[in-house]
Motif scaffolding. Structure first.
Motif, PDB file in Angstrom:
ATOM      1  N   SER A  15      38.340 -20.917 -27.568  1.00  0.00           N
ATOM      2  CA  SER A  15      38.633 -21.407 -28.911  1.00  0.00           C
ATOM      3  C   SER A  15      37.343 -21.940 -29.505  1.00  0.00           C
ATOM      4  N   VAL A  16      37.343 -22.117 -30.814  1.00  0.00           N
ATOM      5  CA  VAL A  16      36.179 -22.655 -31.496  1.00  0.00           C
ATOM      6  C   VAL A  16      36.627 -23.857 -32.307  1.00  0.00           C
ATOM      7  N   ILE A  32      38.197 -28.190 -37.894  1.00  0.00           N
ATOM      8  CA  ILE A  32      39.003 -26.970 -37.911  1.00  0.00           C
ATOM      9  C   ILE A  32      38.909 -26.345 -36.534  1.00  0.00           C
ATOM     10  N   THR A  33      40.051 -26.034 -35.944  1.00  0.00           N
ATOM     11  CA  THR A  33      40.085 -25.429 -34.617  1.00  0.00           C
ATOM     12  C   THR A  33      40.881 -24.141 -34.682  1.00  0.00           C
ATOM     13  N   GLY A  34      40.379 -23.128 -34.011  1.00  0.00           N
ATOM     14  CA  GLY A  34      41.106 -21.862 -33.982  1.00  0.00           C
ATOM     15  C   GLY A  34      40.707 -21.017 -32.803  1.00  0.00           C
ATOM     16  N   LYS A  35      41.480 -19.973 -32.583  1.00  0.00           N
ATOM     17  CA  LYS A  35      41.183 -19.034 -31.511  1.00  0.00           C
ATOM     18  C   LYS A  35      40.059 -18.114 -31.981  1.00  0.00           C
ATOM     19  N   LEU A  55      31.074 -16.341 -37.102  1.00  0.00           N
ATOM     20  CA  LEU A  55      32.282 -16.666 -36.355  1.00  0.00           C
ATOM     21  C   LEU A  55      33.498 -16.210 -37.140  1.00  0.00           C
ATOM     22  N   THR A  56      34.474 -15.707 -36.425  1.00  0.00           N
ATOM     23  CA  THR A  56      35.778 -15.417 -37.017  1.00  0.00           C
ATOM     24  C   THR A  56      36.810 -16.120 -36.152  1.00  0.00           C
ATOM     25  N   GLY A 113      48.430 -12.947 -40.047  1.00  0.00           N
ATOM     26  CA  GLY A 113      48.056 -14.333 -39.789  1.00  0.00           C
ATOM     27  C   GLY A 113      46.965 -14.804 -40.726  1.00  0.00           C
ATOM     28  N   SER A 114      46.374 -15.944 -40.365  1.00  0.00           N
ATOM     29  CA  SER A 114      45.322 -16.567 -41.163  1.00  0.00           C
ATOM     30  C   SER A 114      44.029 -16.563 -40.369  1.00  0.00           C
TER      31      SER A 114
END
Length: 167
Positions: A15-16, A32-35, A55-56, A113-114
């Protein structure tokens, strides 16, 4: 948390986390955290701007930046990559990748998704096209770490990571 063991896992769930910082105080304004679904960080030792990246992230709607968010206005960010520790429930080990400027950002919302996509460059981007306003003379025998600090202080930088002379 075992930083070594997460790198040795056969599967890495990454994750980032992006912390948007107030430049003058480095106070965290937004997180902000996401996969991580894609991206890279590159280094070039011959360029003024040594680190660049893209980054995506796939993010949940509640973690998505709000309209008018500070995320999109050329802010400085701290980027962490997290690796889920498969030996413990709900445990992630985060590694600081660096502090960067957001060069550009985009987001998409669709039936899949987002996601957020950003391009990054290190803090030297700020000085890419600037000339020294106050000429300075650095003696020839000045160690490089001291010369670097003197130049950066001359342009107004007061917060540094660790400088040390190479042996």
């Amino acid at each position: 948390l075992n930083a070594k063991s997460v790198h040795l896992q056969p599967i890495r769930n990454m994750s980032v986390t992006i912390q948007v910082l107030e430049e003058s105080t480095e106070r965290v304004i937004e997180t902000i955290t996401g996969k991580a679904t894609g991206g890279s960080i590159s280094m070039n030792s011959t360029s003024l701007i040594r680190r660049t990246g893209s980054l995506t992230l796939s993010v949940e709607p509640d973690l998505f930046p709000q309209k008018g968010s500070l995320m999109w206005f050329g802010n400085i960010v701290r980027v962490y990559v997290g690796i889920k520790d498969m030996s413990q429930a709900n445990s992630t080990v985060n590694f600081l990748v660096g502090t960067f400027w957001i060069d550009s950002g985009d987001y998409s919302i669709d039936e899949n998704g987002s996601s957020i996509s950003i391009t990054l460059s290190d803090k030297m981007t700020k000085y890419d096209e600037e000339e020294l306003m106050n000429p300075m003379i650095i003696p020839v025998d000045t160690p490089i770490d001291q010369a670097m600090r003197l130049v950066m202080e001359n342009v107004g930088e007061t917060s540094f990571g660790e400088f040390s002379e190479f042996q």
